[in-house]
Enzyme design. Structure first.
Site, PDB file in Angstrom:
ATOM      1  CG  ASP A 259      -2.089   0.948   1.084  1.00 26.21           C
ATOM      2  OD1 ASP A 259      -2.297   1.467  -0.022  1.00 26.21           O
ATOM      3  OD2 ASP A 259      -2.803   1.160   2.082  1.00 26.21           O
TER       4      ASP A 259
ATOM      5  CG  HIS B 123      -4.365  10.785   2.334  1.00 25.02           C
ATOM      6  ND1 HIS B 123      -5.366  10.818   3.280  1.00 25.02           N
ATOM      7  CD2 HIS B 123      -3.555   9.741   2.669  1.00 25.02           C
ATOM      8  CE1 HIS B 123      -5.191   9.831   4.146  1.00 25.02           C
ATOM      9  NE2 HIS B 123      -4.092   9.170   3.802  1.00 25.02           N
TER      10      HIS B 123
ATOM     11  NE  ARG C  75       4.821  15.356  10.181  1.00 25.43           N
ATOM     12  CZ  ARG C  75       4.200  14.277   9.712  1.00 25.43           C
ATOM     13  NH1 ARG C  75       3.935  13.268  10.521  1.00 25.43           N
ATOM     14  NH2 ARG C  75       3.818  14.207   8.456  1.00 25.43           N
TER      15      ARG C  75
ATOM     16  CD  GLU D 242      -6.570   4.566   4.536  1.00 30.14           C
ATOM     17  OE1 GLU D 242      -5.996   5.405   5.255  1.00 30.14           O
ATOM     18  OE2 GLU D 242      -6.004   3.586   4.022  1.00 30.14           O
TER      19      GLU D 242
ATOM     20  CD  GLU E  16      -5.672   2.784  -0.191  1.00 29.27           C
ATOM     21  OE1 GLU E  16      -4.825   2.199  -0.904  1.00 29.27           O
ATOM     22  OE2 GLU E  16      -5.626   2.797   1.054  1.00 29.27           O
TER      23      GLU E  16
ATOM     24  CG  ASP F 220      -6.037  -0.344   3.544  1.00 26.11           C
ATOM     25  OD1 ASP F 220      -6.306  -1.484   3.952  1.00 26.11           O
ATOM     26  OD2 ASP F 220      -4.990   0.245   3.829  1.00 26.11           O
TER      27      ASP F 220
ATOM     28  NE  ARG G   2      -7.977   6.771   9.171  1.00 27.35           N
ATOM     29  CZ  ARG G   2      -7.201   6.714   8.102  1.00 27.35           C
ATOM     30  NH1 ARG G   2      -5.939   6.371   8.231  1.00 27.35           N
ATOM     31  NH2 ARG G   2      -7.693   6.989   6.906  1.00 27.35           N
TER      32      ARG G   2
ATOM     33  CD  GLN H 255      -3.107   4.579  10.725  1.00 20.75           C
ATOM     34  OE1 GLN H 255      -4.312   4.610  10.497  1.00 20.75           O
ATOM     35  NE2 GLN H 255      -2.206   4.969   9.843  1.00 20.75           N
TER      36      GLN H 255
ATOM     37  CE1 TYR I 201       2.903   7.335  12.815  1.00 26.69           C
ATOM     38  CE2 TYR I 201       1.378   7.359  14.662  1.00 26.69           C
ATOM     39  CZ  TYR I 201       2.255   8.022  13.825  1.00 26.69           C
ATOM     40  OH  TYR I 201       2.487   9.362  13.993  1.00 26.69           O
TER      41      TYR I 201
ATOM     42  CE  LYS J 138      -3.830   2.379   7.450  1.00 22.07           C
ATOM     43  NZ  LYS J 138      -4.599   3.262   6.581  1.00 22.07           N
TER      44      LYS J 138
ATOM     45  CB  THR K  78      -7.633  -4.672   2.210  1.00 28.47           C
ATOM     46  OG1 THR K  78      -6.780  -4.208   3.265  1.00 28.47           O
ATOM     47  CG2 THR K  78      -7.483  -3.769   1.007  1.00 28.47           C
TER      48      THR K  78
ATOM     49  CB  THR L 104      -6.333   7.859   1.306  1.00 31.87           C
ATOM     50  OG1 THR L 104      -6.457   6.827   2.289  1.00 31.87           O
ATOM     51  CG2 THR L 104      -7.600   8.681   1.268  1.00 31.87           C
TER      52      THR L 104
ATOM     53  CD  GLU M 113      -7.549  13.254   3.618  1.00 32.88           C
ATOM     54  OE1 GLU M 113      -7.153  14.248   2.977  1.00 32.88           O
ATOM     55  OE2 GLU M 113      -7.626  12.110   3.132  1.00 32.88           O
TER      56      GLU M 113
END
Length: 419
Positions: free
Chosen positions: A129, A136, A145, A202, A204, A236, A240, A243, A247, A256, A260, A353, A367
């Protein structure tokens, strides 16, 4: 103008004569086998194969369409793929009497799509992936951040990716169970275990590998399309909150790999060729191994639709386009193999995504609701920060031609409560 088949095809059908996507289907009585979609029907390629329609040198004396996956066909490479398309477009043409005038033969060869079960089109040995949509990546990075550090330093230099779990890739229509796992609230001293509360989709797309490459031998970018058979829609599913806790430092894992979903029909590069667009200039210019002479993307319109258990019809929550990907499929493949990694027929390589610059083009709930801060308002008065049990999420996509569409059908799934 659209090509003319003796099979009636509506102008808004995803499966006209220009398309002919490949899939694996199983009649109510019979084994899975390979077919192509035309209108509301499926043409049984295993039956055509038995009649000797695929005996030219491109097929290397192999029978590939009576198998329960496309893998053997994919391994034959582009000469066989093109020859098959040429044969099928001829047989299905309004001017060809072979099937058109033989009622008994047509009854043997064609199946109504509504009367069969669709299977995974390939045996997926490996699944990768990517993270190839600028908008995205920028949105997610901004949440984590701030806008000044939204993209990691490597993002515009290479197609970032991670290896997913092939065993949990499922075909459209299968329900998906809400996963459980560890989560940790920002102000908590220790994690807790339970069902995910931040369940997401997601939007995709993914491409399927044809002939692979030997271990230690990279695929040059200018030969990448020799190895790419076609594209599918993909969702996918993501947890969250799981994750966010797991992660670092190695990336996605249990958030994840629980499920899928992909669409059952594979649209070939040949069918997509009329909708090829030049890949926009990239800044900074990629390193030489990622530069193609005429690199490309496709004009594929994409939608995600949400239907809650109390809604009578689905509601479109995302409208985006395949052109919103920064990195091309050729660049993804070239980068994946540049270290000598060997890919094999049936391997699945996903885009990540696909989000655009507008709010309605954001390709996931993360998002759309900005991490749950701005709940999504639905026509029936319901709101959603994240997907809830009983919700059905459907992704569809198509290319719009002059009087016809080349489409992918759909990938859909309903969320079940955690076990």
């Amino acid at each position: 103008m659209p090509l003319k088949s003796f099979i009636e095809v509506a102008p808004d059908s995803h499966f006209p004569l220009e398309n002919l996507p490949f899939g694996v289907f199983q009649p109510r009585q019979g084994k899975p086998r390979v077919g192509v979609a035309i209108g509301d029907l499926i043409l049984d390629l295993s039956a055509l194969e038995e009649l000797g329609h695929f005996r030219s040198p491109e097929f290397r004396n192999q029978k590939v369409f009576s198998e329960d996956s496309l893998n053997s066909f994919l391994a034959l490479g582009r000469p066989a793929w093109r020859k098959t398309r040429e044969i099928l477009q001829h047989l299905l043409s309004a001017d060809t009497p072979t099937l058109r005038n033989d009622t008994r033969l047509r009854e043997e060869m064609f199946h109504a799509q509504k009367d069969v079960a669709m299977k995974l089109p390939v045996r997926i040995g490996n699944y990768t992936d990517f993270y190839s949509s600028y908008h995205h990546a920028h949105n997610v990075g901004t949440m984590l951040r701030g806008p000044e550090n939204a993209l990691m330093p490597n993002w515009k230099w290479l197609p970032v990716a991670y290896h997913g779990r092939a065993s949990s890739v499922v075909v459209s229509g299968m329900d998906v169970r809400r996963p459980s796992g560890q989560t940790k609230a920002p102000d908590a001293t220790a994690p807790t275990f339970g069902p995910s509360k931040s369940f997401d989709y997601e939007l995709e797309m993914a491409f399927l590998m044809g002939p692979g490459n030997s271990l230690g031998e990279p695929v040059p970018i200018d030969r990448a399309t020799d190895h790419i058979f076609g594209l599918v829609l993909m969702n996918d599913w993501s947890a969250r909150d799981i994750q966010a806790w797991e992660y670092q430092p190695l990336g996605p894992f249990l958030a994840k790999n629980f499920a899928t979903s992909i669409s059952p029909w594979v649209v070939t590069l040949e069918a997509l060729e009329p909708f090829r667009k030049s890949l926009p200039a990239q800044d900074p210019e990629p390193l030489p191994y990622l530069r193609a002479k005429n690199d490309f993307t496709f004009d594929i319109q994409l939608e995600a639709q949400l239907q809650t258990s109390s809604m009578n019809a689905p509601h479109v929550i995302t409208r985006t386009n395949f052109q919103n990907l920064y990195w091309s499929v050729s660049q993804q493949l070239a980068h994946h193999t540049v270290n000598g990694c060997n890919l094999e027929p049936g391997d699945l390589l996903a885009s990540g995504t696909i989000s655009g610059a507008t709010e309605e083009s954001r390709g996931c709930m993360l998002e759309l609701t900005w991490r749950g801060a701005n709940p999504l308002k639905l026509p029936n008065g319901e709101t959603r920060k994240w997907l809830e049990d009983g919700d059905r999420l459907t992704i569809t996509g198509w290319c719009q031609g002059d009087g016809y569409r080349v489409g992918f059908g759909e990938v859909t799934g309903r969320i079940l409560p955690a076990s």
